[in-house]
Enzyme design. Structure first.
Site, short mmCIF file in Angstrom:
data_model
loop_
_atom_site.label_atom_id
_atom_site.label_comp_id
_atom_site.label_asym_id
_atom_site.label_seq_id
_atom_site.Cartn_x
_atom_site.Cartn_y
_atom_site.Cartn_z
N CYS A 123 0.86 -1.19 0.00
CA CYS A 123 0.00 0.00 0.00
C CYS A 123 0.89 1.23 0.00
O CYS A 123 2.08 1.14 -0.34
CB CYS A 123 -0.96 -0.02 1.18
SG CYS A 123 -0.17 0.05 2.82
N ASN A 171 2.31 1.48 4.36
CA ASN A 171 2.65 0.21 5.05
C ASN A 171 2.39 0.30 6.55
O ASN A 171 3.11 -0.29 7.35
CB ASN A 171 4.11 -0.20 4.77
CG ASN A 171 4.43 -1.64 5.13
OD1 ASN A 171 5.57 -1.95 5.48
ND2 ASN A 171 3.47 -2.53 5.08
N CYS A 230 -1.24 0.45 7.45
CA CYS A 230 -2.62 0.00 7.65
C CYS A 230 -3.03 -1.12 6.71
O CYS A 230 -3.16 -2.27 7.11
CB CYS A 230 -3.61 1.15 7.53
SG CYS A 230 -5.29 0.51 7.70
N ARG A 231 -3.24 -0.78 5.43
CA ARG A 231 -3.87 -1.76 4.54
C ARG A 231 -2.98 -2.96 4.25
O ARG A 231 -3.43 -4.12 4.38
CB ARG A 231 -4.31 -1.08 3.23
CG ARG A 231 -5.43 -0.08 3.43
CD ARG A 231 -5.63 0.78 2.21
NE ARG A 231 -4.46 1.61 1.97
CZ ARG A 231 -4.24 2.31 0.88
NH1 ARG A 231 -5.11 2.28 -0.11
NH2 ARG A 231 -3.15 3.04 0.76
N SER A 232 -1.72 -2.71 3.85
CA SER A 232 -0.87 -3.87 3.54
C SER A 232 -0.47 -4.65 4.80
O SER A 232 -0.41 -5.89 4.73
CB SER A 232 0.35 -3.49 2.68
OG SER A 232 1.18 -2.57 3.32
N ASP A 285 -8.40 3.65 1.54
CA ASP A 285 -7.59 4.19 2.62
C ASP A 285 -8.51 4.47 3.82
O ASP A 285 -9.48 5.21 3.68
CB ASP A 285 -6.95 5.48 2.11
CG ASP A 285 -5.91 6.01 3.04
OD1 ASP A 285 -6.06 5.82 4.26
OD2 ASP A 285 -4.95 6.62 2.55
P1 4NP Z 1 -1.74 2.75 4.27
O1 4NP Z 1 -2.38 4.11 4.83
O2 4NP Z 1 -1.26 3.06 2.87
O3 4NP Z 1 -2.89 1.82 4.29
O4 4NP Z 1 -0.62 2.36 5.21
C1 4NP Z 1 -1.72 5.33 4.75
C2 4NP Z 1 -0.74 5.64 5.66
C3 4NP Z 1 -0.09 6.85 5.60
C4 4NP Z 1 -0.40 7.74 4.61
C5 4NP Z 1 -1.39 7.44 3.70
C6 4NP Z 1 -2.05 6.23 3.77
N1 4NP Z 1 0.29 8.98 4.55
O5 4NP Z 1 0.00 9.78 3.65
O6 4NP Z 1 1.17 9.23 5.37
#
Ligand code: 4NP
Length: 158
Positions: free
Chosen positions: A3, A6, A8-10, A119
């Site tokens: 994702c 890294n 939350c989703r992944s 997200d």
């Molecule tokens: P992830 O979520 O891609 O599921 O880990 C996010 C975590 C951080 C950010 C965006 C999405 N960010 O912009 O910092």
């Protein structure tokens, strides 16, 4: 599993698939890992809300540490699965020659109409983390069925 951050989703997809693999007794045969396309959260543990939501369903994410996807990942893994279209395009752009076919959307393995794992930080209903789990669980179950078909000699626990 890849994702953006890294955190939350992944990590959720990593933790869910890891548990499903353990449940089938296939941990020696199938390796799963996760990474982000960005460097925003290098070294961080997953978002505490992801950890708690996953824990309620029996998945453990707290040991994971965020890292950025590397060129080696495309050689080391047979599947490089993106959580959303932005991640997919990033991966397609950085994939070494000959490895682009490994890059897919995780939700290609889902029966859901949704193409991307959303997200969880968007939306205000607090259900983002549950929605991530719902989508990821369904896709990981079907993905594992596919992986098992590719392990003809795997001894599964009945
Ligand atoms: P992830 O979520 O891609 O599921 O880990 C996010 C975590 C951080 C950010 C965006 C999405 N960010 O912009 O910092």
């Amino acid at each position: 599993m890849v994702c953006l951050g890294n955190i939350c989703r992944s990590p959720t997809a990593h933790g869910v698939l890891e548990k499903l693999i353990q449940n089938k007794g296939l941990s020696e045969s199938i390796e799963v890992d996760s990474a982000g396309t960005s460097r925003y959260h290098l070294g961080d543990h997953p978002d505490p809300r992801s950890i708690v939501a996953a824990q309620r369903r029996g998945y453990s994410l707290q040991e994971q540490i965020a890292r950025q996807v590397t060129a080696n990942d495309f050689n080391d893994f047979d599947y490089v699965l993106a959580m959303d279209a932005d991640n997919l395009h990033h991966l397609e752009n950085v994939a070494p020659r000959g490895c682009k076919a490994k890059v897919q959307l995780l939700l290609d393995y889902s029966t859901s109409e949704t193409e991307s794992v959303p997200d969880p930080y968007f939306g205000s209903d607090g259900q983002g983390f549950e929605r991530v789990l719902d989508l990821v669980e369904g896709a990981c179950r079907r993905l594992l069925e596919q992986l098992e078909r590719e392990l003809p000699n795997a001894e599964t626990e009945q």
